[in-house]
Motif scaffolding. Sequence first.
Motif, PDB file in Angstrom:
ATOM      1  N   ALA A 160       0.849  -1.190   0.000  1.00 51.93           N
ATOM      2  CA  ALA A 160       0.000   0.000   0.000  1.00 51.93           C
ATOM      3  C   ALA A 160       0.883   1.237   0.000  1.00 51.93           C
ATOM      4  O   ALA A 160       2.097   1.155   0.176  1.00 51.93           O
ATOM      5  CB  ALA A 160      -0.925   0.009   1.222  1.00 51.93           C
ATOM      6  N   ALA A 161       0.271   2.398  -0.214  1.00 49.46           N
ATOM      7  CA  ALA A 161       0.974   3.674  -0.179  1.00 49.46           C
ATOM      8  C   ALA A 161       0.468   4.503   0.986  1.00 49.46           C
ATOM      9  O   ALA A 161      -0.665   4.328   1.460  1.00 49.46           O
ATOM     10  CB  ALA A 161       0.761   4.428  -1.490  1.00 49.46           C
ATOM     11  N   ALA A 162       1.292   5.412   1.444  1.00 49.28           N
ATOM     12  CA  ALA A 162       0.945   6.224   2.604  1.00 49.28           C
ATOM     13  C   ALA A 162      -0.329   7.024   2.380  1.00 49.28           C
ATOM     14  O   ALA A 162      -1.116   7.235   3.314  1.00 49.28           O
ATOM     15  CB  ALA A 162       2.100   7.176   2.929  1.00 49.28           C
ATOM     16  N   GLU A 163      -0.548   7.458   1.146  1.00 45.59           N
ATOM     17  CA  GLU A 163      -1.693   8.319   0.868  1.00 45.59           C
ATOM     18  C   GLU A 163      -3.033   7.595   0.949  1.00 45.59           C
ATOM     19  O   GLU A 163      -4.088   8.234   0.988  1.00 45.59           O
ATOM     20  CB  GLU A 163      -1.549   8.939  -0.529  1.00 45.59           C
ATOM     21  CG  GLU A 163      -0.347   9.848  -0.685  1.00 45.59           C
ATOM     22  CD  GLU A 163       0.921   9.121  -1.109  1.00 45.59           C
ATOM     23  OE1 GLU A 163       1.838   9.785  -1.608  1.00 45.59           O
ATOM     24  OE2 GLU A 163       0.988   7.876  -0.938  1.00 45.59           O
ATOM     25  N   SER A 164      -3.010   6.269   0.971  1.00 45.99           N
ATOM     26  CA  SER A 164      -4.253   5.492   1.040  1.00 45.99           C
ATOM     27  C   SER A 164      -4.005   4.224   1.839  1.00 45.99           C
ATOM     28  O   SER A 164      -3.857   3.135   1.292  1.00 45.99           O
ATOM     29  CB  SER A 164      -4.737   5.142  -0.383  1.00 45.99           C
ATOM     30  OG  SER A 164      -5.960   4.440  -0.337  1.00 45.99           O
ATOM     31  N   LEU A 165      -3.976   4.366   3.144  1.00 44.36           N
ATOM     32  CA  LEU A 165      -3.676   3.238   4.026  1.00 44.36           C
ATOM     33  C   LEU A 165      -4.907   2.346   4.199  1.00 44.36           C
ATOM     34  O   LEU A 165      -5.993   2.849   4.519  1.00 44.36           O
ATOM     35  CB  LEU A 165      -3.201   3.749   5.385  1.00 44.36           C
ATOM     36  CG  LEU A 165      -1.889   4.546   5.370  1.00 44.36           C
ATOM     37  CD1 LEU A 165      -1.593   5.122   6.748  1.00 44.36           C
ATOM     38  CD2 LEU A 165      -0.730   3.666   4.896  1.00 44.36           C
ATOM     39  N   PRO A 166      -4.760   1.040   4.016  1.00 43.88           N
ATOM     40  CA  PRO A 166      -5.909   0.126   4.066  1.00 43.88           C
ATOM     41  C   PRO A 166      -6.245  -0.321   5.491  1.00 43.88           C
ATOM     42  O   PRO A 166      -6.368  -1.519   5.770  1.00 43.88           O
ATOM     43  CB  PRO A 166      -5.430  -1.051   3.213  1.00 43.88           C
ATOM     44  CG  PRO A 166      -3.954  -1.100   3.474  1.00 43.88           C
ATOM     45  CD  PRO A 166      -3.525   0.338   3.613  1.00 43.88           C
ATOM     46  N   LEU A 182       0.535  12.048   5.517  1.00 47.41           N
ATOM     47  CA  LEU A 182       0.588  12.379   6.941  1.00 47.41           C
ATOM     48  C   LEU A 182      -0.808  12.365   7.558  1.00 47.41           C
ATOM     49  O   LEU A 182      -1.004  11.880   8.684  1.00 47.41           O
ATOM     50  CB  LEU A 182       1.238  13.747   7.135  1.00 47.41           C
ATOM     51  CG  LEU A 182       2.736  13.811   6.817  1.00 47.41           C
ATOM     52  CD1 LEU A 182       3.208  15.263   6.806  1.00 47.41           C
ATOM     53  CD2 LEU A 182       3.539  13.002   7.826  1.00 47.41           C
ATOM     54  N   ARG A 183      -1.770  12.869   6.826  1.00 49.94           N
ATOM     55  CA  ARG A 183      -3.147  12.866   7.337  1.00 49.94           C
ATOM     56  C   ARG A 183      -3.682  11.446   7.477  1.00 49.94           C
ATOM     57  O   ARG A 183      -4.445  11.145   8.409  1.00 49.94           O
ATOM     58  CB  ARG A 183      -4.039  13.695   6.417  1.00 49.94           C
ATOM     59  CG  ARG A 183      -3.785  15.203   6.545  1.00 49.94           C
ATOM     60  CD  ARG A 183      -4.550  16.001   5.519  1.00 49.94           C
ATOM     61  NE  ARG A 183      -4.376  17.435   5.730  1.00 49.94           N
ATOM     62  CZ  ARG A 183      -4.590  18.358   4.811  1.00 49.94           C
ATOM     63  NH1 ARG A 183      -5.033  18.003   3.604  1.00 49.94           N
ATOM     64  NH2 ARG A 183      -4.400  19.640   5.084  1.00 49.94           N
ATOM     65  N   GLU A 184      -3.289  10.559   6.566  1.00 53.16           N
ATOM     66  CA  GLU A 184      -3.678   9.160   6.685  1.00 53.16           C
ATOM     67  C   GLU A 184      -3.059   8.530   7.933  1.00 53.16           C
ATOM     68  O   GLU A 184      -3.719   7.766   8.649  1.00 53.16           O
ATOM     69  CB  GLU A 184      -3.234   8.383   5.445  1.00 53.16           C
ATOM     70  CG  GLU A 184      -4.215   8.424   4.301  1.00 53.16           C
ATOM     71  CD  GLU A 184      -5.450   7.590   4.608  1.00 53.16           C
ATOM     72  OE1 GLU A 184      -5.479   6.399   4.270  1.00 53.16           O
ATOM     73  OE2 GLU A 184      -6.390   8.137   5.228  1.00 53.16           O
ATOM     74  N   MET A 185      -1.809   8.846   8.207  1.00 54.71           N
ATOM     75  CA  MET A 185      -1.178   8.347   9.427  1.00 54.71           C
ATOM     76  C   MET A 185      -1.945   8.812  10.656  1.00 54.71           C
ATOM     77  O   MET A 185      -2.182   8.037  11.587  1.00 54.71           O
ATOM     78  CB  MET A 185       0.271   8.820   9.503  1.00 54.71           C
ATOM     79  CG  MET A 185       1.202   8.214   8.470  1.00 54.71           C
ATOM     80  SD  MET A 185       2.886   8.864   8.610  1.00 54.71           S
ATOM     81  CE  MET A 185       3.385   8.178  10.216  1.00 54.71           C
ATOM     82  N   ARG A 186      -2.333  10.066  10.652  1.00 51.47           N
ATOM     83  CA  ARG A 186      -3.087  10.636  11.774  1.00 51.47           C
ATOM     84  C   ARG A 186      -4.439   9.939  11.907  1.00 51.47           C
ATOM     85  O   ARG A 186      -4.928   9.713  13.030  1.00 51.47           O
ATOM     86  CB  ARG A 186      -3.268  12.125  11.528  1.00 51.47           C
ATOM     87  CG  ARG A 186      -4.140  12.884  12.512  1.00 51.47           C
ATOM     88  CD  ARG A 186      -3.417  13.234  13.791  1.00 51.47           C
ATOM     89  NE  ARG A 186      -3.321  12.116  14.723  1.00 51.47           N
ATOM     90  CZ  ARG A 186      -2.837  12.209  15.945  1.00 51.47           C
ATOM     91  NH1 ARG A 186      -2.364  13.358  16.391  1.00 51.47           N
ATOM     92  NH2 ARG A 186      -2.794  11.172  16.742  1.00 51.47           N
ATOM     93  N   ARG A 187      -5.033   9.559  10.785  1.00 52.37           N
ATOM     94  CA  ARG A 187      -6.347   8.904  10.807  1.00 52.37           C
ATOM     95  C   ARG A 187      -6.274   7.521  11.421  1.00 52.37           C
ATOM     96  O   ARG A 187      -7.160   7.125  12.198  1.00 52.37           O
ATOM     97  CB  ARG A 187      -6.900   8.801   9.374  1.00 52.37           C
ATOM     98  CG  ARG A 187      -8.258   8.079   9.300  1.00 52.37           C
ATOM     99  CD  ARG A 187      -8.725   7.897   7.870  1.00 52.37           C
ATOM    100  NE  ARG A 187      -7.865   6.991   7.105  1.00 52.37           N
ATOM    101  CZ  ARG A 187      -7.919   5.661   7.167  1.00 52.37           C
ATOM    102  NH1 ARG A 187      -8.788   5.056   7.996  1.00 52.37           N
ATOM    103  NH2 ARG A 187      -7.117   4.913   6.432  1.00 52.37           N
ATOM    104  N   VAL A 188      -5.228   6.742  11.078  1.00 54.62           N
ATOM    105  CA  VAL A 188      -5.215   5.334  11.482  1.00 54.62           C
ATOM    106  C   VAL A 188      -4.553   5.103  12.840  1.00 54.62           C
ATOM    107  O   VAL A 188      -4.599   3.984  13.349  1.00 54.62           O
ATOM    108  CB  VAL A 188      -4.511   4.449  10.425  1.00 54.62           C
ATOM    109  CG1 VAL A 188      -5.180   4.614   9.059  1.00 54.62           C
ATOM    110  CG2 VAL A 188      -3.022   4.746  10.350  1.00 54.62           C
TER     111      VAL A 188
END
Length: 210
Positions: free
Chosen positions: A40-46, A71-77
Amino acid sequence: MAGLAGVSVRTLHHYDVIAVEPSTVMRGQRPADAAPCVAAAAESLPFADQSFDVAMAVSTVHHWGDPIAGLREMRRVARRVVVLTFDTDEPGWQDRFWLTRDYLPEFTAVLADFPSLADMVDAIGARAEPVPIPWDCADGLFEAYWRRPAAYLEDHVRRAMSVWTRVGPEVEQRAVRSLSDDLGSGRWAERNGGLSGLDATDLGLRLLVA
């Protein structure tokens, strides 16, 4: 995207780790006993929201297509986020490191579209802390040998640094030849003699903690 991982903490001494890597080649090079790795890529974490205690990215943000989205995806998960990245906000940041200042000005172009430190901090609500690099740093990152310039003449040292791949072989060899000449003539020492008395230096690495 080597360096991105999610961590779930079970006890103080046991961690469940999941790595994220979009490259088939890089995934294929992982040791058999390494942590599980997701394509996967950082911009779309599964992963679902708040799936992890901590999401961590080490010296990888500059490889992402959209760093702010990643970075926002990291913050989300994850409930906490830790990121080691680079600060280009300071005027003249290109001149902090003698290698980029005198031998590899093309490094500026590598980070031409890199987001500002302020934007990265805002994206995840982080605080930024400087990360001084000790003179005997063993990590192998691009700036690690700031007081040991002859190391940059070694091919195996440069192969561990993505910057050289980004600038291309012609630029790399020109920089290596120029540095070699200056080390042999004493010119490098004349320019950078003050470094010999430093135990650590700030070359723009920043730790973002949210």
